[in-house]
Enzyme design. Structure first.
Site, PDB file in Angstrom:
ATOM      1  N   ASP A 197      41.304  46.371  39.084  1.00 52.66           N
ATOM      2  CA  ASP A 197      41.118  44.911  39.552  1.00 52.66           C
ATOM      3  C   ASP A 197      41.060  44.268  38.047  1.00 52.66           C
ATOM      4  O   ASP A 197      40.044  44.323  37.272  1.00 52.66           O
ATOM      5  CB  ASP A 197      39.787  45.106  40.064  1.00 52.66           C
ATOM      6  CG  ASP A 197      39.097  43.589  40.330  1.00 52.66           C
ATOM      7  OD1 ASP A 197      39.618  42.561  39.950  1.00 52.66           O
ATOM      8  OD2 ASP A 197      38.021  43.516  41.290  1.00 52.66           O
ATOM      9  N   TRP A 199      31.027  44.420  40.691  1.00 50.46           N
ATOM     10  CA  TRP A 199      32.290  44.335  41.295  1.00 50.46           C
ATOM     11  C   TRP A 199      32.971  45.937  41.647  1.00 50.46           C
ATOM     12  O   TRP A 199      33.688  45.867  42.855  1.00 50.46           O
ATOM     13  CB  TRP A 199      33.215  43.510  40.888  1.00 50.46           C
ATOM     14  CG  TRP A 199      32.837  42.015  40.815  1.00 50.46           C
ATOM     15  CD1 TRP A 199      32.487  41.078  39.880  1.00 50.46           C
ATOM     16  CD2 TRP A 199      32.778  41.243  41.931  1.00 50.46           C
ATOM     17  NE1 TRP A 199      31.995  39.893  40.482  1.00 50.46           N
ATOM     18  CE2 TRP A 199      32.175  40.046  41.745  1.00 50.46           C
ATOM     19  CE3 TRP A 199      33.251  41.572  43.416  1.00 50.46           C
ATOM     20  CZ2 TRP A 199      31.933  38.950  42.614  1.00 50.46           C
ATOM     21  CZ3 TRP A 199      32.719  40.514  44.474  1.00 50.46           C
ATOM     22  CH2 TRP A 199      32.357  39.292  43.963  1.00 50.46           C
ATOM     23  N   LYS A 216      40.519  32.425  38.911  1.00 47.75           N
ATOM     24  CA  LYS A 216      39.704  32.408  37.490  1.00 47.75           C
ATOM     25  C   LYS A 216      40.782  32.144  36.442  1.00 47.75           C
ATOM     26  O   LYS A 216      40.763  30.963  35.969  1.00 47.75           O
ATOM     27  CB  LYS A 216      39.261  33.917  37.317  1.00 47.75           C
ATOM     28  CG  LYS A 216      38.070  34.107  38.398  1.00 47.75           C
ATOM     29  CD  LYS A 216      37.796  35.517  38.534  1.00 47.75           C
ATOM     30  CE  LYS A 216      36.875  35.935  39.768  1.00 47.75           C
ATOM     31  NZ  LYS A 216      35.661  35.298  39.593  1.00 47.75           N
TER      32      LYS A 216
HETATM   33  N1  PMP Z   1      36.868  41.328  41.545  1.00 46.36           N
HETATM   34  C1  PMP Z   1      36.308  40.525  40.475  1.00 46.36           C
HETATM   35  C2  PMP Z   1      36.270  41.171  39.349  1.00 46.36           C
HETATM   36  C3  PMP Z   1      35.682  39.321  40.735  1.00 46.36           C
HETATM   37  O1  PMP Z   1      35.017  38.668  39.643  1.00 46.36           O
HETATM   38  C4  PMP Z   1      35.662  38.892  42.119  1.00 46.36           C
HETATM   39  C5  PMP Z   1      35.108  37.347  42.332  1.00 46.36           C
HETATM   40  N2  PMP Z   1      34.215  36.872  41.646  1.00 46.36           N
HETATM   41  C6  PMP Z   1      36.400  39.488  43.210  1.00 46.36           C
HETATM   42  C7  PMP Z   1      36.727  40.469  42.870  1.00 46.36           C
HETATM   43  C8  PMP Z   1      36.121  38.953  44.334  1.00 46.36           C
HETATM   44  O2  PMP Z   1      37.257  37.942  44.549  1.00 46.36           O
HETATM   45  P1  PMP Z   1      37.262  37.198  45.963  1.00 46.36           P
HETATM   46  O3  PMP Z   1      35.997  36.233  46.234  1.00 46.36           O
HETATM   47  O4  PMP Z   1      38.441  36.357  45.942  1.00 46.36           O
HETATM   48  O5  PMP Z   1      37.117  38.204  47.234  1.00 46.36           O
END
Ligand code: PMP
Length: 361
Positions: free
Chosen positions: A172, A102, A196
């Site tokens: 994040d 990520w 989550k």
């Molecule tokens: N950051 C993290 C740590 C994630 O786990 C995720 C999605 N699993 C995201 C960002 C991206 O989120 P989204 O799919 O809502 O764009």
């Protein structure tokens, strides 16, 4: 009807009590004769939902007054774009800590808007450990330092907050927000997609220092993502994802009722420790993340004999344990256990894994 233990990384399991409350008030919310989904976001009824949710987030995370709490479209990746669009000026650079998929994706996205440097790259250890800060590249004149507190795919979690002095720290916290107390003052921006630990997908909660909101930023930032406009308009530049906003409020009430972030932290430790202890004592299952950096939320693991993967998935599903398939980048398995996973769920998985070894090990 029976609900399984759901180990999905997101959209993820929500507390049963919350799902029941949604069901009970779905058609007629608080005797207004309509669903909360059908209310105008400008109505006084929805405003009360919106304000209550914000209040709960502030209370649960002890958010100081000089931070704004924003509710933003676009999920997590919306912020991958929004942060550099706001703060990465030409001829300057931003620094990213690359500790898993990520942060890698976020750094790549930021490069579309400006110069990015990587101060820590954990790719060379397969994203299994976070090296100490004194080994990172210098970032003393960066626009901001960006990191992912919990890497959902690689199962890597920071066990401390980076020290950045005057450089704004952007975090994040999508997959571990509200799973432990945090000192908000250390951060410039914290954001988390909702699906989550907070509620349904589509929305991000952004906690941002008011100095950053007030900073002059590039005109290219679209209005609906613009922090200043969002702050001025109560996160209603355009129609927000009202249903997510409402559910996040219910989840926050549930967290508060069940002991707040202190209790969520205890639960997370208990659940994850149970699985890590079991994995470490077995030769059948493997998790390669350094014990200091192991995630309490997402536990990737592989089977020593990968030809058994399909059987593992089929039999775990038949035992009422679902969504254990690992992310396609890593393969193997992954057990995601957010706040709403009861300890019994972790025990049921451990017991299943034990039985599976007896049968095939
Ligand atoms: N950051 C993290 C740590 C994630 O786990 C995720 C999605 N699993 C995201 C960002 C991206 O989120 P989204 O799919 O809502 O764009």
């Amino acid at each position: 009807m029976s609900r399984f233990y759901n180990f999905s990384a997101g959209p993820a399991m929500l507390p049963q009590a919350v799902m029941e409350q949604i069901q009970a008030e779905l058609l007629d919310w608080h005797q207004v004769g309509a669903s909360v989904m059908e209310l105008s976001h400008r109505s006084k009824e929805f405003k009360s939902v919106a304000e209550h949710t914000e209040q709960l987030i502030r209370e649960i995370l002890a958010v100081p007054k000089h931070y704004k709490v924003l509710f933003v479209h676009g999920g997590g990746q919306g912020q991958f774009t929004s942060v550099p669009m706001h703060f990465l000026r030409p001829n300057h650079y931003a620094v990213y800590l690359q500790t898993g998929a990520w942060s890698e994706i976020a750094a790549t996205e930021a490069q579309r808007y400006g110069q990015v440097r990587v101060a820590l790259d954990a790719k060379n250890n397969g994203y299994t450990a976070v090296a100490p800060q004194n080994s990172w590249q210098d970032f003393s004149d960066a626009e901001y330092l960006y990191y992912v507190d919990n890497e959902t795919i690689h199962g890597l979690e920071f066990n401390n907050v980076p020290e950045t002095g005057n450089i704004p720290l952007v975090c994040d916290m999508s997959s571990n927000i509200m799973s432990r107390p945090i000192d908000i003052e250390k951060f410039g921006i914290i954001f988390a997609c909702a699906q989550k630990n907070l509620g349904p997908a589509g929305m991000s909660v952004v906690i941002i220092h008011e100095d950053l909101v007030e900073r002059e930023t590039a005109h290219i930032v679209p209005s609906f993502l613009n922090y200043k406009k969002l702050a001025d308009k109560g996160s209603m530049v355009n129609t927000p994802t009202t249903f997510s906003w409402y559910v996040i409020g219910l989840v926050c009430e549930w967290i508060k009722k069940h002991g707040g972030v202190e209790k969520m932290e205890k639960n997370a430790k208990a659940r994850s420790q149970l699985l890590y202890d079991f994995i470490d004592h077995s030769e059948f299952y493997i998790n390669e993340v350094h014990p200091e950096n192991r995630s309490r939320m997402n536990i990737p693991f592989s089977l020593a004999d990968e030809s058994l993967n399909q059987k593992f998935l089929e039999e775990s599903k038949a035992a009422g344990l679902i969504s254990l398939k690992g992310h396609r980048l890593l393969g193997g398995m992954r057990a995601s256990m957010y706040n709403s996973m009861p300890l019994e769920g972790a025990k049921a998985l451990r017991d299943f894994m034990q039985e599976f070894v007896k049968k095939y090990g």
